[in-house]
Scaffold this motif. Structure first.
Motif, PDB file in Angstrom:
ATOM      1  N   GLY A  31     -15.495  -2.687  -2.484  1.00 46.87           N
ATOM      2  CA  GLY A  31     -14.309  -2.946  -3.283  1.00 46.87           C
ATOM      3  C   GLY A  31     -14.623  -3.027  -4.758  1.00 46.87           C
ATOM      4  N   GLU A  32     -15.734  -3.675  -5.109  1.00 50.38           N
ATOM      5  CA  GLU A  32     -16.143  -3.753  -6.505  1.00 50.38           C
ATOM      6  C   GLU A  32     -16.433  -2.368  -7.079  1.00 50.38           C
ATOM      7  N   ILE A  33     -17.024  -1.505  -6.265  1.00 50.60           N
ATOM      8  CA  ILE A  33     -17.363  -0.164  -6.727  1.00 50.60           C
ATOM      9  C   ILE A  33     -16.107   0.685  -6.898  1.00 50.60           C
ATOM     10  N   PHE A  34     -15.260   0.728  -5.882  1.00 49.76           N
ATOM     11  CA  PHE A  34     -14.064   1.571  -5.933  1.00 49.76           C
ATOM     12  C   PHE A  34     -13.078   1.095  -7.004  1.00 49.76           C
ATOM     13  N   SER A  35     -13.040  -0.204  -7.250  1.00 50.02           N
ATOM     14  CA  SER A  35     -12.092  -0.715  -8.234  1.00 50.02           C
ATOM     15  C   SER A  35     -12.492  -0.339  -9.661  1.00 50.02           C
ATOM     16  N   GLN A  36     -13.718   0.150  -9.852  1.00 48.50           N
ATOM     17  CA  GLN A  36     -14.159   0.596 -11.167  1.00 48.50           C
ATOM     18  C   GLN A  36     -13.891   2.082 -11.407  1.00 48.50           C
ATOM     19  N   ASP A  37     -13.404   2.780 -10.391  1.00 47.27           N
ATOM     20  CA  ASP A  37     -13.101   4.201 -10.508  1.00 47.27           C
ATOM     21  C   ASP A  37     -11.614   4.355 -10.824  1.00 47.27           C
ATOM     22  N   PRO A  38     -11.231   4.816 -12.006  1.00 48.35           N
ATOM     23  CA  PRO A  38      -9.809   4.895 -12.364  1.00 48.35           C
ATOM     24  C   PRO A  38      -9.005   5.825 -11.476  1.00 48.35           C
ATOM     25  N   LEU A  39      -9.652   6.825 -10.881  1.00 51.78           N
ATOM     26  CA  LEU A  39      -8.926   7.716  -9.991  1.00 51.78           C
ATOM     27  C   LEU A  39      -8.552   7.011  -8.689  1.00 51.78           C
ATOM     28  N   ARG A  40      -9.403   6.130  -8.226  1.00 49.91           N
ATOM     29  CA  ARG A  40      -9.091   5.343  -7.033  1.00 49.91           C
ATOM     30  C   ARG A  40      -8.210   4.141  -7.363  1.00 49.91           C
ATOM     31  N   ALA A  41      -8.484   3.500  -8.475  1.00 51.65           N
ATOM     32  CA  ALA A  41      -7.785   2.263  -8.814  1.00 51.65           C
ATOM     33  C   ALA A  41      -6.413   2.506  -9.418  1.00 51.65           C
ATOM     34  N   SER A  42      -6.226   3.647 -10.062  1.00 54.44           N
ATOM     35  CA  SER A  42      -4.969   3.918 -10.762  1.00 54.44           C
ATOM     36  C   SER A  42      -4.239   5.116 -10.184  1.00 54.44           C
ATOM     37  N   ASP A  43      -4.846   6.302 -10.247  1.00 53.10           N
ATOM     38  CA  ASP A  43      -4.160   7.515  -9.805  1.00 53.10           C
ATOM     39  C   ASP A  43      -3.737   7.444  -8.344  1.00 53.10           C
ATOM     40  N   ARG A  44      -4.669   7.082  -7.478  1.00 55.39           N
ATOM     41  CA  ARG A  44      -4.373   7.144  -6.043  1.00 55.39           C
ATOM     42  C   ARG A  44      -3.284   6.161  -5.615  1.00 55.39           C
ATOM     43  N   PRO A  45      -3.311   4.881  -6.038  1.00 53.16           N
ATOM     44  CA  PRO A  45      -2.212   3.985  -5.653  1.00 53.16           C
ATOM     45  C   PRO A  45      -0.849   4.448  -6.152  1.00 53.16           C
ATOM     46  N   LEU A  46      -0.820   5.111  -7.308  1.00 51.82           N
ATOM     47  CA  LEU A  46       0.462   5.552  -7.861  1.00 51.82           C
ATOM     48  C   LEU A  46       0.990   6.811  -7.183  1.00 51.82           C
ATOM     49  N   THR A  47       0.115   7.626  -6.634  1.00 55.85           N
ATOM     50  CA  THR A  47       0.551   8.921  -6.102  1.00 55.85           C
ATOM     51  C   THR A  47       0.471   9.019  -4.578  1.00 55.85           C
ATOM     52  N   SER A  48      -0.153   8.065  -3.904  1.00 55.96           N
ATOM     53  CA  SER A  48      -0.345   8.190  -2.460  1.00 55.96           C
ATOM     54  C   SER A  48       0.780   7.565  -1.643  1.00 55.96           C
ATOM     55  N   CYS A  49       1.680   6.836  -2.290  1.00 50.38           N
ATOM     56  CA  CYS A  49       2.671   6.066  -1.537  1.00 50.38           C
ATOM     57  C   CYS A  49       4.074   6.654  -1.632  1.00 50.38           C
ATOM     58  N   GLY A  50       4.194   7.862  -2.159  1.00 52.50           N
ATOM     59  CA  GLY A  50       5.506   8.472  -2.288  1.00 52.50           C
ATOM     60  C   GLY A  50       5.410   9.830  -2.949  1.00 52.50           C
ATOM     61  N   PRO A  51       6.542  10.368  -3.416  1.00 53.14           N
ATOM     62  CA  PRO A  51       6.563  11.723  -3.964  1.00 53.14           C
ATOM     63  C   PRO A  51       6.144  11.821  -5.420  1.00 53.14           C
ATOM     64  N   TYR A  52       5.796  10.694  -6.050  1.00 54.65           N
ATOM     65  CA  TYR A  52       5.532  10.689  -7.491  1.00 54.65           C
ATOM     66  C   TYR A  52       4.407  11.649  -7.862  1.00 54.65           C
ATOM     67  N   LYS A  53       4.688  12.548  -8.819  1.00 54.67           N
ATOM     68  CA  LYS A  53       3.702  13.476  -9.357  1.00 54.67           C
ATOM     69  C   LYS A  53       3.416  13.067 -10.797  1.00 54.67           C
ATOM     70  N   MET A  54       2.230  12.555 -11.037  1.00 54.42           N
ATOM     71  CA  MET A  54       1.905  11.967 -12.323  1.00 54.42           C
ATOM     72  C   MET A  54       1.445  13.022 -13.315  1.00 54.42           C
ATOM     73  N   LYS A  55       2.076  13.018 -14.490  1.00 57.02           N
ATOM     74  CA  LYS A  55       1.653  13.896 -15.572  1.00 57.02           C
ATOM     75  C   LYS A  55       0.358  13.366 -16.180  1.00 57.02           C
ATOM     76  N   GLU A  56      -0.404  14.278 -16.768  1.00 56.34           N
ATOM     77  CA  GLU A  56      -1.703  13.882 -17.317  1.00 56.34           C
ATOM     78  C   GLU A  56      -1.551  12.846 -18.428  1.00 56.34           C
ATOM     79  N   ASP A  57      -0.556  12.989 -19.287  1.00 51.85           N
ATOM     80  CA  ASP A  57      -0.354  12.015 -20.357  1.00 51.85           C
ATOM     81  C   ASP A  57      -0.077  10.626 -19.791  1.00 51.85           C
ATOM     82  N   ASP A  58       0.748  10.564 -18.743  1.00 52.05           N
ATOM     83  CA  ASP A  58       1.033   9.276 -18.102  1.00 52.05           C
ATOM     84  C   ASP A  58      -0.204   8.735 -17.394  1.00 52.05           C
TER      85      ASP A  58
END
Length: 408
Positions: free
Chosen positions: A274-301
Motif C-alpha cells: 500500500g505504501e508503494i502503490f500510494s506513491q504512484d500517481p497513476l495508481r493513486a490518482s488516475d486509476r481511482p478516477l477512471t476505473s469506477c465509471g465512464p469518466y475519461k480524464m483529459k491530460e490537463d485535468d
C-alpha cells in the motif's frame, strides 16, 4: 475568515524516487541538476509520462515535477485561484516526521505546521449571497467541482476546499499531528466550517467525505454525499436534524455489499504494498478516477490530480492511512447509516442520486431501500461513481434546484 494568500509551493530535499509501475529505484541528485523520469502504468494501454523533475520541488520521497514543469501548468493555474484557510489546531509532540518505510526525515510538506493546519479553498460568487460549501471525495480534490462552481456563482457564495491530506491542503505524516481517522476528520471539519461560515450555509458533499460534529453555527444544509463517508455524515445529522433542510446522497453505500472497499482503493491499505502503490500517481490518482465509471480524464485535468503525488510523498502516505481507517470501520458505519435513514425519527428531507454506470457500487437493492425508507431516488444514467466529473453541469443544476426548492 483567516486566509493566507500567495503561498509558494513547498521546497524540498534532493532525494528522489522513481516508480515504474511497482518496482522502485532511487537516484541521488545535485541540487542544481534537473532529472527526467518515465512513469509507466501497469496498464499496457496507457502511454509513458515524461516527468521533468526539478529537484527544488517535492519533499524528497516521491518523484517530482510533471509534464508541464517547464511552462504554464494547469495545476498552478488552479492553485492561483485559491487561498489557504487556517483551521484546526495541530496536536502531537512536534517531533519531525519520518517516512514509515526507510525512517528518513520527511520534507517540509510532510511536516505538520507548528500551530494550525492550512486548508486550500477556492471561492466564487458574492460573499453577501448564501454560502455553499463543496466537499470533494477520497481520493480527489476540490478541482473536481470546477464544472459545478460556475453554475452556483450567480446566486451563492460558493467555497470548495481540499481535505487535509489531499490536493493542496496540509498533508502531515500519520502519527505526527494527524492520523487521518474518521473522528479526526469530524473534528477538523468542525474547525474549518467555523472559519468559513458565520450564517446559514449549504454543504455539498461528494463521495468519501467525513461528517460534521458539534457545530455551533446554524445550517441550511444540502448534503451531496457519495460513497464511503456518507454513514459518518448521516450519523452526525441524526443528532442535529434541526440544522438540516436536505441531505443529498450520491451513490452512497446502502447495502451490505457496499460495505467493502473496491480493490482499487483497498490495495492502498495493504502493508508495504500500500505504501508503494500510494506513491504512484497513476495508481493513486488516475486509476481511482477512471476505473469506477465512464469518466475519461483529459491530460490537463490529470496533471492537476497528479500534482500532489508528483511533488510530495505525503499525499501517498495520507491515502494509505485513510484507506486503512476506512477498511477497518466502514462496515459498522454503513449499518448505522442504514438504521438511521430508515428510522421514523429521521425527519431530514433526503434525496439519493445514483450514477447508474458506477463500477464500484451495485445498483441492486438501492430502489428497494429508497422505497422502504421513503426517500426520493434520482437516477443519473450517464454518470458513474464520480458524479461531478461525469455530469458536472447536471449536478450543479441539481444542487441549485434542491436549494431553491427549500425556499418555496
Amino acid at each position: 475568515m483567516a486566509l493566507l494568500a500567495n503561498v509558494p509551493w513547498p521546497r524540498s530535499e534532493p532525494f528522489q524516487f522513481l516508480f515504474r509501475g511497482s518496482p522502485i529505484s532511487a537516484a541521488w541528485s545535485s541540487p542544481r541538476k534537473s532529472l527526467s523520469f518515465y512513469c509507466r502504468s501497469s496498464d499496457d494501454r496507457n502511454e509513458d509520462y515524461l516527468l521533468d523533475a526539478p529537484v527544488s520541488v517535492g519533499d524528497g520521497f516521491s518523484f517530482s515535477g510533471g509534464k508541464y514543469s517547464d511552462g504554464p501548468n494547469p495545476s498552478d493555474e488552479w492553485f492561483k485561484q485559491g487561498k489557504l484557510v487556517k483551521a484546526h489546531p495541530v496536536l502531537g509532540s512536534g517531533e519531525k516526521a519520518k517516512d514509515p518505510i526507510f525512517g528518513l526525515t520527511m520534507g517540509v510538506s510532510s511536516q505538520a505546521p507548528s500551530d494550525v493546519f492550512r486548508w486550500f479553498c477556492v471561492e466564487s460568487g458574492c460573499a453577501d449571497n448564501p454560502p455553499v460549501v463543496l466537499m470533494h471525495g477520497f481520493p480527489s480534490q476540490a478541482y473536481s467541482y470546477r464544472k459545478v462552481l460556475p453554475l452556483l456563482t450567480k446566486d451563492y457564495h460558493t467555497i470548495a476546499f481540499d481535505w487535509l491530506g489531499f490536493g493542496f491542503s496540509d498533508k502531515p505524516q500519520p502519527r505526527y499531528g494527524f492520523d487521518y481517522t474518521l473522528d479526526e476528520y469530524v473534528s477538523s471539519l468542525e474547525s474549518l466550517i467555523n472559519e468559513l461560515a458565520v450564517d446559514k450555509v449549504s454543504l455539498v458533499v461528494q463521495y468519501y467525505i467525513t461528517g460534521l460534529h458539534n457545530m455551533k453555527i446554524t445550517f441550511q444544509l444540502q448534503y451531496r454525499i457519495q460513497g464511503y463517508f456518507s454513514p459518518v455524515v448521516v450519523k452526525y445529522a441524526s443528532n442535529h436534524q434541526e440544522k438540516f433542510t436536505n441531505v443529498i446522497l450520491l451513490n452512497p453505500p446502502l447495502t451490505a455489499k457496499h460495505a467493502n472497499l473496491p480493490s482499487t482503493l483497498s490495495v492502498f491499505s495493504n502493508f508495504l504494498l500500500g505504501e508503494i502503490f500510494s506513491q504512484d500517481p497513476l495508481r493513486a490518482s488516475d486509476r481511482p478516477l477512471t476505473s469506477c465509471g465512464p469518466y475519461k480524464m483529459k491530460e490537463d485535468d490529470a496533471m492537476v490530480y497528479r500534482r500532489p503525488y508528483l511533488t510530495s510523498g505525503s499525499s501517498g502516505f495520507a491515502l494509505n492511512a485513510i484507506s486503512r481507517a476506512m477498511k477497518k470501520e466502514l462496515k459498522r458505519y454503513v449499518e448505522e447509516m442504514k438504521t438511521i435513514l430508515m428510522d421514523k425519527n429521521w425527519k431530514v428531507r433526503t434525496t439519493v442520486c445514483w450514477g447508474q454506470r458506477d463500477r464500484w457500487l451495485s445498483y441492486d437493492g438501492v430502489e428497494d431501500f429508497c422505497h422502504v425508507a421513503k426517500h426520493k431516488l434520482i437516477d443519473l444514467p450517464m454518470a458513474g461513481h464520480h458524479v461531478q466529473e461525469d455530469c458536472g453541469e447536471e449536478v450543479g443544476k441539481l444542487i441549485a434546484q434542491v436549494i431553491r426548492s427549500n425556499k418555496i
